[in-house]
Write a protein that holds these residues in place. Structure first.
Motif, PDB file in Angstrom:
ATOM      1  N   PHE A  28      -1.924   1.831  -0.542  1.00  0.00           N
ATOM      2  CA  PHE A  28      -0.981   1.393   0.466  1.00  0.00           C
ATOM      3  C   PHE A  28       0.392   2.043   0.250  1.00  0.00           C
ATOM      4  O   PHE A  28       1.025   2.523   1.192  1.00  0.00           O
ATOM      5  CB  PHE A  28      -0.884  -0.132   0.398  1.00  0.00           C
ATOM      6  CG  PHE A  28       0.105  -0.742   1.330  1.00  0.00           C
ATOM      7  CD1 PHE A  28      -0.147  -0.824   2.683  1.00  0.00           C
ATOM      8  CD2 PHE A  28       1.284  -1.263   0.845  1.00  0.00           C
ATOM      9  CE1 PHE A  28       0.763  -1.409   3.544  1.00  0.00           C
ATOM     10  CE2 PHE A  28       2.191  -1.853   1.697  1.00  0.00           C
ATOM     11  CZ  PHE A  28       1.934  -1.924   3.052  1.00  0.00           C
ATOM     12  N   LYS A  29       0.844   2.091  -1.001  1.00  0.00           N
ATOM     13  CA  LYS A  29       2.142   2.705  -1.311  1.00  0.00           C
ATOM     14  C   LYS A  29       2.154   4.182  -0.943  1.00  0.00           C
ATOM     15  O   LYS A  29       3.169   4.711  -0.476  1.00  0.00           O
ATOM     16  CB  LYS A  29       2.475   2.518  -2.790  1.00  0.00           C
ATOM     17  CG  LYS A  29       2.846   1.106  -3.142  1.00  0.00           C
ATOM     18  CD  LYS A  29       3.054   0.935  -4.644  1.00  0.00           C
ATOM     19  CE  LYS A  29       3.316  -0.506  -5.007  1.00  0.00           C
ATOM     20  NZ  LYS A  29       3.427  -0.700  -6.457  1.00  0.00           N
ATOM     21  N   ILE A  30       1.036   4.861  -1.124  1.00  0.00           N
ATOM     22  CA  ILE A  30       0.946   6.276  -0.753  1.00  0.00           C
ATOM     23  C   ILE A  30       1.103   6.431   0.757  1.00  0.00           C
ATOM     24  O   ILE A  30       1.853   7.288   1.232  1.00  0.00           O
ATOM     25  CB  ILE A  30      -0.381   6.891  -1.246  1.00  0.00           C
ATOM     26  CG1 ILE A  30      -0.377   6.948  -2.775  1.00  0.00           C
ATOM     27  CG2 ILE A  30      -0.605   8.277  -0.642  1.00  0.00           C
ATOM     28  CD1 ILE A  30      -1.719   7.265  -3.397  1.00  0.00           C
ATOM     29  N   LEU A  31       0.408   5.597   1.523  1.00  0.00           N
ATOM     30  CA  LEU A  31       0.544   5.660   2.982  1.00  0.00           C
ATOM     31  C   LEU A  31       1.984   5.405   3.419  1.00  0.00           C
ATOM     32  O   LEU A  31       2.497   6.075   4.304  1.00  0.00           O
ATOM     33  CB  LEU A  31      -0.372   4.643   3.655  1.00  0.00           C
ATOM     34  CG  LEU A  31      -1.800   5.058   3.942  1.00  0.00           C
ATOM     35  CD1 LEU A  31      -2.537   3.957   4.683  1.00  0.00           C
ATOM     36  CD2 LEU A  31      -1.879   6.356   4.708  1.00  0.00           C
ATOM     37  N   LEU A  32       2.631   4.438   2.797  1.00  0.00           N
ATOM     38  CA  LEU A  32       4.020   4.142   3.156  1.00  0.00           C
ATOM     39  C   LEU A  32       4.931   5.337   2.888  1.00  0.00           C
ATOM     40  O   LEU A  32       5.860   5.591   3.658  1.00  0.00           O
ATOM     41  CB  LEU A  32       4.528   2.925   2.383  1.00  0.00           C
ATOM     42  CG  LEU A  32       4.024   1.569   2.841  1.00  0.00           C
ATOM     43  CD1 LEU A  32       4.657   0.464   2.012  1.00  0.00           C
ATOM     44  CD2 LEU A  32       4.282   1.341   4.317  1.00  0.00           C
ATOM     45  N   ALA A  33       4.670   6.055   1.814  1.00  0.00           N
ATOM     46  CA  ALA A  33       5.483   7.229   1.488  1.00  0.00           C
ATOM     47  C   ALA A  33       5.387   8.301   2.566  1.00  0.00           C
ATOM     48  O   ALA A  33       6.296   9.113   2.725  1.00  0.00           O
ATOM     49  CB  ALA A  33       5.065   7.795   0.133  1.00  0.00           C
ATOM     50  N   PHE A  34       4.295   8.292   3.322  1.00  0.00           N
ATOM     51  CA  PHE A  34       4.104   9.262   4.393  1.00  0.00           C
ATOM     52  C   PHE A  34       4.535   8.735   5.757  1.00  0.00           C
ATOM     53  O   PHE A  34       4.247   9.342   6.779  1.00  0.00           O
ATOM     54  CB  PHE A  34       2.639   9.722   4.441  1.00  0.00           C
ATOM     55  CG  PHE A  34       2.306  10.674   3.332  1.00  0.00           C
ATOM     56  CD1 PHE A  34       2.646  12.011   3.413  1.00  0.00           C
ATOM     57  CD2 PHE A  34       1.671  10.208   2.192  1.00  0.00           C
ATOM     58  CE1 PHE A  34       2.346  12.889   2.389  1.00  0.00           C
ATOM     59  CE2 PHE A  34       1.366  11.078   1.156  1.00  0.00           C
ATOM     60  CZ  PHE A  34       1.709  12.414   1.252  1.00  0.00           C
TER      61      PHE A  34
END
Length: 125
Positions: A28-34
């Motif tokens: 989820f954190k990776i998606l938010l970074a994008f």
């Protein structure tokens, strides 16, 4: 439309979870970074108390009724979050049934979130 069997809420949640994509907090954190859109389905008081930075609060019923105007691109990446992940799982399935292809739910909801928080309660800690 996909049928959610079972007379009780938990059975409907489990049926939805078998048909959607759920993410753990690290993915989820990776998606938010994008720059993925983050929609918090909790009520106004819960959202004001604490929420993930960048989240937009939209009530589940409003989201499902007005999806075309709130999410005009059916292939845009969207993550739904609720308190425990149950409401977001059911809403994710409903959006999938409306043709949205990149909607995911945060597994375990805000209770499992280990990242930063904003809001009245977050500021007090």
């Amino acid at each position: 439309m996909t049928f959610l069997p079972g007379p009780d809420h938990q059975q409907r949640v489990e049926a939805a979870r078998r048909q959607i994509r759920e993410l753990d907090t690290s993915a989820f954190k990776i998606l938010l970074a994008f720059g993925t859109q983050l929609i918090d389905l909790r009520d106004a008081a819960a959202f004001a108390a604490t929420h993930i930075p960048g989240a937009r609060r939209v009530e589940r019923e409003v989201l499902l009724a007005q999806a075309a105007s709130l999410l005009p691109e059916p292939d845009a990446s969207v993550v739904l979050v609720s308190a425990s992940g149950a409401t977001s799982a059911i809403a994710s399935l409903a959006l999938q049934n409306q043709g949205y292809t990149a909607v995911v739910s945060l597994r375990g909801g805000l209770r499992q979130w280990s990242g930063p928080l904003q809001g009245e309660r977050a500021a007090a800690t």
